[in-house]
Write a protein that holds these residues in place. Structure first.
Motif, PDB file in Angstrom:
ATOM      1  N   THR A 116      -7.825  -1.167  11.668  1.00 46.24           N
ATOM      2  CA  THR A 116      -8.812  -1.456  10.633  1.00 46.24           C
ATOM      3  C   THR A 116      -9.962  -0.458  10.678  1.00 46.24           C
ATOM      4  O   THR A 116      -9.941   0.510  11.447  1.00 46.24           O
ATOM      5  CB  THR A 116      -9.308  -2.912  10.753  1.00 46.24           C
TER       6      THR A 116
ATOM      7  N   SER B 200      -0.749  -4.756  12.059  1.00 44.39           N
ATOM      8  CA  SER B 200      -1.430  -5.351  10.915  1.00 44.39           C
ATOM      9  C   SER B 200      -2.576  -4.469  10.441  1.00 44.39           C
ATOM     10  O   SER B 200      -3.505  -4.177  11.199  1.00 44.39           O
ATOM     11  CB  SER B 200      -1.959  -6.741  11.286  1.00 44.39           C
ATOM     12  N   ASP B 201      -2.500  -4.036   9.182  1.00 47.41           N
ATOM     13  CA  ASP B 201      -3.577  -3.274   8.545  1.00 47.41           C
ATOM     14  C   ASP B 201      -4.540  -4.273   7.925  1.00 47.41           C
ATOM     15  O   ASP B 201      -4.231  -4.918   6.931  1.00 47.41           O
ATOM     16  CB  ASP B 201      -2.972  -2.348   7.474  1.00 47.41           C
ATOM     17  N   ASP B 202      -5.735  -4.383   8.509  1.00 44.86           N
ATOM     18  CA  ASP B 202      -6.708  -5.402   8.088  1.00 44.86           C
ATOM     19  C   ASP B 202      -7.957  -4.783   7.463  1.00 44.86           C
ATOM     20  O   ASP B 202      -9.041  -5.371   7.505  1.00 44.86           O
ATOM     21  CB  ASP B 202      -7.113  -6.264   9.290  1.00 44.86           C
TER      22      ASP B 202
ATOM     23  N   HIS C 182      -3.928  -8.585   1.857  1.00 37.31           N
ATOM     24  CA  HIS C 182      -2.841  -7.762   1.349  1.00 37.31           C
ATOM     25  C   HIS C 182      -3.277  -6.878   0.184  1.00 37.31           C
ATOM     26  O   HIS C 182      -3.897  -7.333  -0.769  1.00 37.31           O
ATOM     27  CB  HIS C 182      -1.674  -8.655   0.900  1.00 37.31           C
TER      28      HIS C 182
ATOM     29  N   CYS D 213      -0.015  -6.534   6.332  1.00 34.45           N
ATOM     30  CA  CYS D 213      -1.268  -6.167   5.668  1.00 34.45           C
ATOM     31  C   CYS D 213      -2.037  -7.446   5.369  1.00 34.45           C
ATOM     32  O   CYS D 213      -1.565  -8.297   4.614  1.00 34.45           O
ATOM     33  CB  CYS D 213      -0.969  -5.405   4.371  1.00 34.45           C
TER      34      CYS D 213
ATOM     35  N   TYR E  46       0.848  -1.196   0.000  1.00 36.61           N
ATOM     36  CA  TYR E  46       0.000   0.000   0.000  1.00 36.61           C
ATOM     37  C   TYR E  46       0.881   1.242   0.000  1.00 36.61           C
ATOM     38  O   TYR E  46       1.765   1.389   0.845  1.00 36.61           O
ATOM     39  CB  TYR E  46      -0.908  -0.053   1.225  1.00 36.61           C
TER      40      TYR E  46
END
Length: 393
Positions: free
Chosen positions: A232, A201-203, A173, A170, A122
């Motif tokens: 998130t 973690s970007d969820d 992803h 991510c 990202y």
């Protein structure tokens, strides 16, 4: 209930980043855009009704988020959708996912510490890390037969560096659409615990997951949740990014208190956006059916992209992703450069599709096409893509 995802709604003149400011990305304002990751669908009727009722009330004062109505809607969603028991105490409101990541990196690291992230990735991650004065360490994903996997040998070597403090993850992803499975997540956790590296973690794409795949919150697997931070939002799920707000799971109480102190006392950002708050409460409690229908519709859009490319554009390749509404199209077999492909897209096809170079592609040439839109727009975009590719191949 039939959801009118085929309905075409004119977004021009609404200050839309995708539609009204396409010139910023593509140099022309009249391209048909498939760029920034929002969708061309109205959000669920339960959210629209709640907003209309609140707007009719007409008073827009300061808003609290730290209450049961907000937190219980989140815990309910995770329990019902992902079989995840999330303690309410972990939940912290935040203005945006990138803000959460930025503050957590500030809390967990010092200047010049290393942050490891996978590429392609990202684009906002790279901008944020550059601005934070942390050292960015790229962990290139392995690419074979249209699929991506993690290079665990390289990752362990990078994690073992004493300067490595955070893995910026991510899941699912962006932009590849991989949904990391149980074994992969377990391996990530094991390595990070071994070398005392925290996981952020970007969820945000967690709810757009396709057939025979399932999103697993990484907190479901770990035995030491204090090492993990999930950032998130419901904005990708319900198409509500302009309503504002996100949330973060911070199991570590010390880090959670630091985060709240920074957000509230230093940055003055603890008052929630009321419409963002309502979208979470109403959406998570009442709009699961809408999300199920959305995922089915998006999957058919992906099928359409796959069939079209296979039949009309044999010089490029595409494999339906496991998640997201972002079609990651492989143009590596084309002789033309990224710049030449973009020039053809914009000036011949009059279409705006993001170059893979934006996402730090390791090698090859890719396009990221947002198919979160009515099918008629997807067809129009694919025809414009075909017209462009025929010029450059």
């Amino acid at each position: 209930m039939t959801i009118p995802f085929d309905k075409v709604i004119n977004r021009k003149g609404t200050y839309s980043t995708q539609w009204d400011f396409a010139k910023d990305r593509f140099g022309k304002s009249d391209v048909l855009p498939f760029s920034i990751s929002d969708m061309d669908f109205q959000c669920p009727p339960e959210i629209l009704q709640a907003i209309q009722e609140y707007a009719a009330h007409g008073i827009f004062g300061y808003t609290r988020w730290n209450h049961n109505a907000y937190k219980s809607s989140i815990t309910y969603w995770y329990k019902s959708r992902f079989t995840a028991d999330i303690p309410a105490d972990w939940i912290v409101y935040s203005p945006s996912v990138i803000y959460s990541i930025s503050k957590l990196i500030e809390i967990l690291t010092e200047k010049h510490d290393q942050i490891i992230l996978q590429t392609p990735g990202y684009d906002a991650f790279f901008k944020q890390l550059t601005a934070s004065n942390r050292e960015m360490v790229k962990n290139p994903l392995l690419y074979k037969d249209g699929s991506y996997s993690i290079d665990f040998n390289l990752l362990e070597k990078q994690l073992s560096n004493s300067k490595a403090k955070v893995l910026l993850f991510c899941n699912p992803h962006n932009p590849t659409g991989r949904v990391w499975n149980h074994n992969e997540l377990q391996h990530i956790i094991k390595l990070c615990e071994k070398y005392q590296v925290k996981i952020i973690s970007d969820d945000i794409h967690m709810d757009i997951v396709y057939r025979n795949r399932s999103y697993i919150p990484i907190t479901n697997i770990t035995s030491n949740p204090d090492n993990i931070f999930i950032c998130t939002s419901a904005s990708k799920t319900f198409n509500t990014p302009s309503l504002g707000g996100s949330y973060t799971f911070i199991p570590d109480k010390k880090a959670r208190d630091q985060f709240l102190t920074i957000m509230k006392q230093r940055d003055g950002l603890s008052s929630a956006f009321i419409f963002g708050l309502l979208s979470i409460i109403k959406g998570y409690n009442h709009s699961a059916y809408w999300v199920d229908n959305l995922v089915d519709y998006l999957y058919e859009n992906m099928n359409l992209v796959s069939s079209f490319i296979k039949n009309q554009l044999p010089d490029i390749t595409f494999k339906i992703p496991e998640s997201t509404y972002l079609a990651w199209i492989d143009c590596s077999n084309l002789q033309s450069s990224d710049d030449e492909i973009q020039h053809a897209l914009v000036n011949t096809g009059n279409v705006g599709i993001m170059s893979g170079s934006v996402y730090h592609v390791n090698k090859g040439k890719f396009l990221r096409m947002n198919v979160g839109c009515p099918r008629s727009k997807v067809i129009d975009g694919l025809e414009r893509l075909e017209k462009s590719i025929k010029v450059v191949k």
